[in-house]
Design a protein around this motif. Sequence first.
Motif, short mmCIF file in Angstrom:
data_model
loop_
_atom_site.label_atom_id
_atom_site.label_comp_id
_atom_site.label_asym_id
_atom_site.label_seq_id
_atom_site.Cartn_x
_atom_site.Cartn_y
_atom_site.Cartn_z
N SER A 195 43.83 -21.53 18.29
CA SER A 195 43.79 -20.18 17.73
C SER A 195 44.13 -19.13 18.78
O SER A 195 44.49 -18.00 18.44
N ILE A 196 44.03 -19.49 20.05
CA ILE A 196 44.38 -18.57 21.14
C ILE A 196 45.87 -18.73 21.45
O ILE A 196 46.32 -19.80 21.81
N ALA A 197 46.61 -17.66 21.28
CA ALA A 197 48.06 -17.69 21.53
C ALA A 197 48.43 -17.10 22.86
O ALA A 197 49.53 -17.32 23.36
N CYS A 198 47.52 -16.32 23.45
CA CYS A 198 47.84 -15.59 24.67
C CYS A 198 46.61 -15.52 25.56
O CYS A 198 45.50 -15.29 25.06
N VAL A 199 46.81 -15.73 26.83
CA VAL A 199 45.72 -15.57 27.82
C VAL A 199 46.04 -14.37 28.69
O VAL A 199 47.13 -14.27 29.26
N PHE B 278 48.88 -10.67 13.44
CA PHE B 278 49.36 -11.88 12.77
C PHE B 278 48.32 -12.98 12.73
O PHE B 278 48.60 -14.09 12.28
N GLY B 279 47.11 -12.71 13.21
CA GLY B 279 46.03 -13.67 13.11
C GLY B 279 45.80 -14.52 14.34
O GLY B 279 44.94 -15.39 14.34
N HIS B 280 46.57 -14.30 15.41
CA HIS B 280 46.36 -15.03 16.67
C HIS B 280 45.30 -14.32 17.50
O HIS B 280 44.95 -13.18 17.24
N ARG B 281 44.82 -15.01 18.52
CA ARG B 281 43.83 -14.42 19.43
C ARG B 281 44.43 -14.25 20.81
O ARG B 281 45.21 -15.09 21.27
N VAL B 282 44.06 -13.15 21.47
CA VAL B 282 44.39 -12.92 22.87
C VAL B 282 43.08 -12.99 23.63
O VAL B 282 42.13 -12.28 23.32
N ARG B 283 43.01 -13.88 24.61
CA ARG B 283 41.74 -14.18 25.27
C ARG B 283 41.81 -13.82 26.76
O ARG B 283 42.72 -14.29 27.47
N TYR B 284 40.89 -13.00 27.21
CA TYR B 284 40.75 -12.71 28.63
C TYR B 284 40.04 -13.87 29.31
O TYR B 284 38.94 -14.26 28.92
N VAL B 285 40.70 -14.45 30.32
CA VAL B 285 40.17 -15.61 31.05
C VAL B 285 40.01 -15.20 32.51
O VAL B 285 41.00 -15.16 33.27
N PRO B 286 38.80 -14.87 32.94
CA PRO B 286 38.62 -14.31 34.28
C PRO B 286 38.89 -15.30 35.41
O PRO B 286 39.08 -14.87 36.57
N GLU B 287 38.91 -16.59 35.13
CA GLU B 287 39.21 -17.57 36.19
C GLU B 287 40.71 -17.61 36.51
O GLU B 287 41.11 -18.14 37.55
N SER B 288 41.54 -17.10 35.60
CA SER B 288 42.98 -17.01 35.83
C SER B 288 43.26 -15.67 36.50
O SER B 288 43.26 -14.63 35.85
N LEU C 58 44.41 -20.93 41.10
CA LEU C 58 43.97 -21.39 39.77
C LEU C 58 44.58 -20.58 38.64
O LEU C 58 44.17 -20.74 37.48
N TRP C 59 45.54 -19.71 38.93
CA TRP C 59 46.10 -18.83 37.90
C TRP C 59 46.61 -19.61 36.69
O TRP C 59 46.28 -19.29 35.55
N VAL C 60 47.35 -20.67 36.93
CA VAL C 60 47.92 -21.45 35.82
C VAL C 60 46.87 -22.34 35.20
O VAL C 60 46.68 -22.35 33.97
N ARG C 61 46.17 -23.12 36.00
CA ARG C 61 45.26 -24.13 35.46
C ARG C 61 44.18 -23.52 34.56
O ARG C 61 43.89 -24.03 33.48
N ALA C 62 43.58 -22.42 35.00
CA ALA C 62 42.50 -21.82 34.20
C ALA C 62 43.02 -21.35 32.85
O ALA C 62 42.33 -21.49 31.83
N ALA C 63 44.23 -20.80 32.84
CA ALA C 63 44.78 -20.31 31.57
C ALA C 63 45.17 -21.45 30.65
O ALA C 63 44.87 -21.44 29.44
N ILE C 64 45.84 -22.46 31.18
CA ILE C 64 46.32 -23.57 30.34
C ILE C 64 45.15 -24.39 29.82
O ILE C 64 45.21 -24.92 28.71
N ASP C 65 44.07 -24.51 30.58
CA ASP C 65 42.88 -25.21 30.09
C ASP C 65 42.37 -24.56 28.79
O ASP C 65 42.01 -25.25 27.84
N VAL C 66 42.34 -23.24 28.77
CA VAL C 66 41.87 -22.53 27.57
C VAL C 66 42.85 -22.68 26.42
O VAL C 66 42.47 -22.97 25.28
N LEU C 67 44.13 -22.51 26.70
CA LEU C 67 45.14 -22.64 25.64
C LEU C 67 45.19 -24.06 25.08
O LEU C 67 45.40 -24.26 23.88
N SER C 68 44.97 -25.04 25.93
CA SER C 68 45.02 -26.44 25.47
C SER C 68 43.84 -26.79 24.57
O SER C 68 43.96 -27.62 23.67
N ARG C 69 42.69 -26.15 24.81
CA ARG C 69 41.49 -26.47 24.04
C ARG C 69 41.44 -25.77 22.68
O ARG C 69 40.82 -26.29 21.75
N ASP C 70 42.07 -24.62 22.56
CA ASP C 70 41.87 -23.81 21.36
C ASP C 70 43.21 -23.28 20.87
O ASP C 70 43.78 -22.36 21.43
#
Length: 513
Positions: free
Chosen positions: A113-117, A202-212, A99-111
């Motif tokens: 403001s998040i530039a990095c997982v 620069f105003g972006h967010r870096v989000r820790y996604v534990p499912e990835s 699930l490394w890719v799917r969990a991260a891309i799900d978060v990036l696709s929804r928001d």
Amino acid sequence: MTAPRVAAVLVNYRGAEDTIECLRAFDALDWPAERIELIVVDNASGDGSAERIRSAVPQAVVIESPANTGFAGGCNLGVASTNAEYVGFINNDARPDPLWVRAAIDVLSRDRSIACVASKVLDWDGQLVDYVDGSLTFYGMGYKREVTLPDEPAYDEGRDVLFGTGAAMFVRRDVFVDVGGFDERFFMFYEDVDLGWRLNLFGHRVRYVPESIAFHKHHASMKKFGQWREDFLLERNALFSMVKNFDDETLGRVLPAALGLAVRRGVARGDVDTSVLDLATGAGREDEETLTVAKRFLAPVFAIDALIAELPSLLEERARVQGARRRSDRDLFPLFRQALEPAEGDAGYLEGYRAVVEAMGIEEHFATRRRVVVVTGDPLTAKMAGPAIRAWEIATALSEEHEVELITTQSCDASHPRFKVRSVDGYRELRKLEEWCDVLIFQGFLLEVYPWLKKSRKVLVVDIYDPFHLEQLEQARDLGERERYAAVINSVNTLNEQLRRGDFFLCASEKQR
């Protein structure tokens, strides 16, 4: 819906076996195979790695770099070779969870403001933590407080972080390119810290996604080079990132401390016999003109010399970073987690560390208390109207955790034990307060009286509890139809200007909202 294209970038340097093992783990990925590119950058291994990887994993694109440009340069070269919407970086001595890719891309696709997982990274067996959060010391060294601790449910909560680990993380490709990618001067170590720091600035967010999740063998590549070189790169790159990313006030305070502590760490790690020099008088043993020292002692000295050599280019980059910043240092300090971590247990070092922190006011500067100014246009006296009472209660609540000043543009004869209460009159006093604060909370016509506040880069919180545009219907009743209409329209325009400029808003109730 069609899954977005994702590129997974690996950097290989004389580690073909690890790289092949990592690539083969992608066969179990829960992601359409035709929507992921496997990109390997071989950093001039010179040992036949590229050919072996191509033969073992034909679906991977292997790019041969003409020189070893480190993890930073290799990753940048990999990104330059793809047009995928998202890029995942993973160490060649790691492997992805399905699930490394799917969990991260799900978060990036929804928001957006998040530039990095930032992925959750565990050891190879999945039992111990490698990364679940990133911390940063005031002297520029990124570290992982939880490393080697057992994995537990507390690490399964997502959160905003300062940076992800290059061992496993994702970025939006367009944002990565826009902010300049990894800084290739770093070669390896802290290039991921520097990238996350810049993204946040620069105003972006870096989000820790534990499912990835990814699994890592822990610095297998660095074992080839030796501890002293690792010390050098860590010391040098920490100084590089500080010069680039701290604002003027913070850098002026911490850089002298960081330089001194770097030397102190060299003395501690190099196990230097300081008895050859009288530290009080500077006198040395007359019969000894040379001193044999370990390489670890010299690593910080070389790091400081490298800083001086790169200073012109670093200052040029600093101008770009500071000109593009959207968040203040104080905004980001909570993401540093524990900025005052000494990172060295030697007794002599700790003694010097405590002295430097106290002398330079480091602890006070990095405290996460915000400076807040609350402004009301009503008098602050023994008997107060609703807006003044509200401002008073806001200041009282915030003063429990922050440094607060309550200001009125009218008369004032009140005081409070936890915060300053006073009246201001004119541009000069308010300008000083605006420069001092991190957050300014106000009511009423303040933006109309002081229109320069509309261009302030501080956080403006507008308290729209007082419906002064409706009050004007009654208060201007006796002015005549034309003047009454003008007064109401002026109030409505004032409110609309506040709604355009404000960063956050307060009101009295859900009904009013």
